[in-house]
Enzyme design. Structure first.
Site, PDB file in Angstrom:
ATOM      1  N   SER A  43      51.701  47.266  31.534  1.00 25.61           N
ATOM      2  CA  SER A  43      50.546  47.406  32.426  1.00 25.61           C
ATOM      3  C   SER A  43      49.703  48.623  32.067  1.00 25.61           C
ATOM      4  CB  SER A  43      51.021  47.508  33.878  1.00 25.61           C
ATOM      5  OG  SER A  43      51.958  48.555  34.020  1.00 25.61           O
ATOM      6  N   THR A  47      14.493  31.246  61.325  1.00 24.98           N
ATOM      7  CA  THR A  47      15.759  30.541  61.516  1.00 24.98           C
ATOM      8  C   THR A  47      15.621  29.299  60.644  1.00 24.98           C
ATOM      9  OG1 THR A  47      14.963  29.246  63.393  1.00 24.98           O
ATOM     10  CG2 THR A  47      16.014  31.333  63.921  1.00 24.98           C
ATOM     11  N   HIS A  48      16.700  28.895  60.030  1.00 25.88           N
ATOM     12  CA  HIS A  48      16.660  27.782  59.059  1.00 25.88           C
ATOM     13  C   HIS A  48      15.682  28.073  57.922  1.00 25.88           C
ATOM     14  CE1 HIS A  48      18.549  25.364  62.344  1.00 25.88           C
ATOM     15  NE2 HIS A  48      17.728  26.073  63.087  1.00 25.88           N
ATOM     16  N   SER A 101      11.177  38.712  30.936  1.00 27.73           N
ATOM     17  CA  SER A 101      11.681  37.548  30.224  1.00 27.73           C
ATOM     18  C   SER A 101      11.256  37.652  28.773  1.00 27.73           C
ATOM     19  CB  SER A 101      11.107  36.279  30.860  1.00 27.73           C
ATOM     20  OG  SER A 101      11.052  35.244  29.898  1.00 27.73           O
ATOM     21  N   LYS A 122       6.825  37.396  33.671  1.00 33.13           N
ATOM     22  CA  LYS A 122       7.972  37.444  34.578  1.00 33.13           C
ATOM     23  C   LYS A 122       8.436  38.853  34.933  1.00 33.13           C
ATOM     24  CE  LYS A 122      10.412  34.511  35.826  1.00 33.13           C
ATOM     25  NZ  LYS A 122      11.342  33.495  35.377  1.00 33.13           N
ATOM     26  N   GLU A 164      20.084  39.835  42.008  1.00 36.56           N
ATOM     27  CA  GLU A 164      20.878  38.628  41.744  1.00 36.56           C
ATOM     28  C   GLU A 164      22.339  38.974  41.451  1.00 36.56           C
ATOM     29  OE1 GLU A 164      18.406  35.667  39.186  1.00 36.56           O
ATOM     30  OE2 GLU A 164      17.517  37.638  38.954  1.00 36.56           O
TER      31      GLU A 164
HETATM   32  N1  ARG Z   1      54.191  48.851  36.337  1.00 33.54           N
HETATM   33  C1  ARG Z   1      54.904  48.501  37.505  1.00 33.54           C
HETATM   34  C2  ARG Z   1      53.951  47.917  38.545  1.00 33.54           C
HETATM   35  O1  ARG Z   1      52.795  48.086  38.407  1.00 33.54           O
HETATM   36  C3  ARG Z   1      55.594  49.685  38.059  1.00 33.54           C
HETATM   37  C4  ARG Z   1      56.797  49.370  38.864  1.00 33.54           C
HETATM   38  C5  ARG Z   1      57.866  48.854  37.983  1.00 33.54           C
HETATM   39  N2  ARG Z   1      59.094  48.700  38.658  1.00 33.54           N
HETATM   40  C6  ARG Z   1      60.083  48.003  38.148  1.00 33.54           C
HETATM   41  N3  ARG Z   1      61.164  47.915  38.848  1.00 33.54           N
HETATM   42  N4  ARG Z   1      60.014  47.414  36.988  1.00 33.54           N
HETATM   43  O2  ARG Z   1      54.350  47.290  39.479  1.00 33.54           O
END
Ligand code: ARG
Length: 462
Positions: A24, A156-157, A278, A284, A291
């Site tokens: 992660s 409205t509408h 544009s 434009k 948007e």
């Molecule tokens: N990277 C993990 C998460 O975001 C951290 C916690 C990990 N815990 C574990 N028991 N593997 O959730």
């Protein structure tokens, strides 16, 4: 090579695909400040309670501060093999201070660590968003004051309904954003408990002081149940729900900006700074920023939906599923913050075409209700009958190809004898809005009173 942080019972390292799906660090590096702040609070507490020596504590804190410096100066090398921010920081700490680094993880787990980091992160994001919301509210209030007596068609509408003041229309958003502030502040209150010390799921046998770490990190108190603390993500769900509602509000105003800035409406002109051209049609001016604000709700609500689905049916306590909480949340909170900034910029810069608004307000028989109200008030006619009579007046004006104020008193009398020349006073859009003085109504004086009220609330009253 097996993982240096947890590989004791493993004889081989992970498959490349395992590493890819498991890591992660690609996104949770954004938690570095919160992670280090949490670790410093933890080390301080461990020393205070006699679990860690003062010398180790000092080495750990100095090392953590150095790690933070390295990350901030972008000299830190993140490693995917070390999975996440927690192990990246700890591993670098070991390089820097040696074995004392290994004592930092006493009486804690990555499960309470990540829950703590993420709460701190979401809390910071809430504080930023609330400040931005108040800035945007103020921009609306400033505009509302300037346009307190500017008349526009109320719809409205999306059909002309009754004239309203532009200031009143703008203040509607100040109310919505005020409730958004309330929702974020509410979420913050419930969020503000410290999971740290819940450890993996069951708490710890060490004599830790959770009050101390909670206070050090600005939490109101420690969480009361360790299983709940490591497995709950409702603090971010609630924040994403508040963000979704807020994004819906922004998207509605964005849509109005798009409509109003079209050549057909021409009520406003967005500044060059918030428009694009544009590549093929030289004439434009496209309202791209509006948007995009209109569209951002897609990903923000997507994040809420995604995380609700991830959490649904997960048994207690921690499961790796919960690692999926971060990317979508980061993206949603970034998107909302950017939308708020863009909206504040657009609103501050746009110009209002009062003449166009006024002309549109006067068209479409918009003061018909005022005629009906006059019949009730001055001729004591029941509203339902007055409504019917006024319908005939409108039909007559339509037939003659004029507005209601183009009808002569004789015209009115052909519909109903009881109408007299005083009716002309209620036909102008100015008198129409001025008469709507009921609390919460559109009259210019009401707008100014509400502007004053909001300046008080937002703390900018002179
Ligand atoms: N990277 C993990 C998460 O975001 C951290 C916690 C990990 N815990 C574990 N028991 N593997 O959730």
């Amino acid at each position: 090579m097996s993982n240096r942080m947890w590989g004791g019972r493993f004889s081989s390292g992970p498959d490349a695909i395992m590493e890819e799906i498991n890591a992660s660090i690609g996104f949770d590096h954004r938690l570095y400040r919160q992670d280090i702040a949490g670790s410093i609070a933890h080390a301080q507490m461990l020393a205070e309670t006699g679990i860690l020596t003062q010398a180790d504590r000092d080495a750990i804190i100095a090392g953590l501060e150095q790690v933070r410096g390295e990350i901030e100066s972008q000299t830190f090398t993140f490693s995917r093999a070390l999975e996440d921010i927690h192990m990246n920081v700890e591993s670098r700490l070991k390089d820097l201070i040696g074995d004392a680094a290994g004592r930092l993880h006493t009486a804690r787990s990555r499960n309470d660590q990540v829950a703590t980091d993420f709460r701190l992160y979401v809390r910071d994001a809430i504080d930023t968003i609330v400040a931005q919301l108040k800035t945007l509210q103020l921009a609306f209030v400033d505009r509302a004051e300037a346009e307190a007596a500017t008349i526009m068609p109320g719809f409205t509408h999306l059909q002309s309904a009754q004239p309203v003041t532009f200031g009143h229309h703008l203040l509607a958003y100040v109310e919505m954003l005020g409730r958004d502030v309330g929702r974020f502040e509410d979420a913050r209150k419930r969020l503000n408990e410290s999971p740290l010390g819940s450890a993996a799921l069951a708490g710890t046998s060490f004599p830790i002081d959770r009050e101390m770490t909670a206070t050090a990190m600005g939490f109101d108190r420690p969480t009361a149940n360790s299983l709940d603390a490591v497995s709950d993500r409702d603090f971010v769900l609630e924040t994403l729900a508040a963000a979704s509602i807020c994004a819906v509000h922004l998207s509605r105003f964005a849509e109005e900006l798009v409509i109003w800035s079209s050549a057909q409406f021409g009520f406003i002109r967005l500044s060059d700074k918030f428009s694009t051209g544009s590549s093929i049609m030289p004439q434009k001016r496209n309202p791209d920023a509006a948007e995009l604000v209109r569209a951002k709700i897609g990903r923000i609500l997507g994040a809420l939906t995604s995380l609700l689905v991830v959490m649904k049916g997960l048994p207690l306590a921690y499961s790796k599923d919960m690692q999926e909480d971060k990317e979508v949340s980061f993206d949603a909170l970034d998107s909302l913050s950017l939308s708020l900034a863009a909206m504040t910029g657009m609103l501050g810069d746009l110009t209002v075409n009062r003449d166009k608004m006024h002309a549109a307000a006067a068209s479409g028989f918009s003061t018909a209700t005022d005629i009906a109200d006059w019949l009730v008030r001055e001729a004591n006619i029941p509203f339902r009958d007055a409504h019917h009579i006024t319908g005939q007046v409108v039909a007559l004006a339509e037939k003659k190809g004029c507005g209601l104020d183009g009808l002569t008193i004789e015209d009115f009398k052909t519909v109903d004898e009881r109408i007299d020349s005083r009716i002309h006073k209620v036909l102008s859009v100015e008198n129409s809005v001025k008469s709507r003085k009921s609390y919460g109504g559109t009259a210019p004086d009401n707008v100014l009173a509400q502007v004053a009220r909001w300046r008080q609330i937002l703390g900018t009253a002179e």
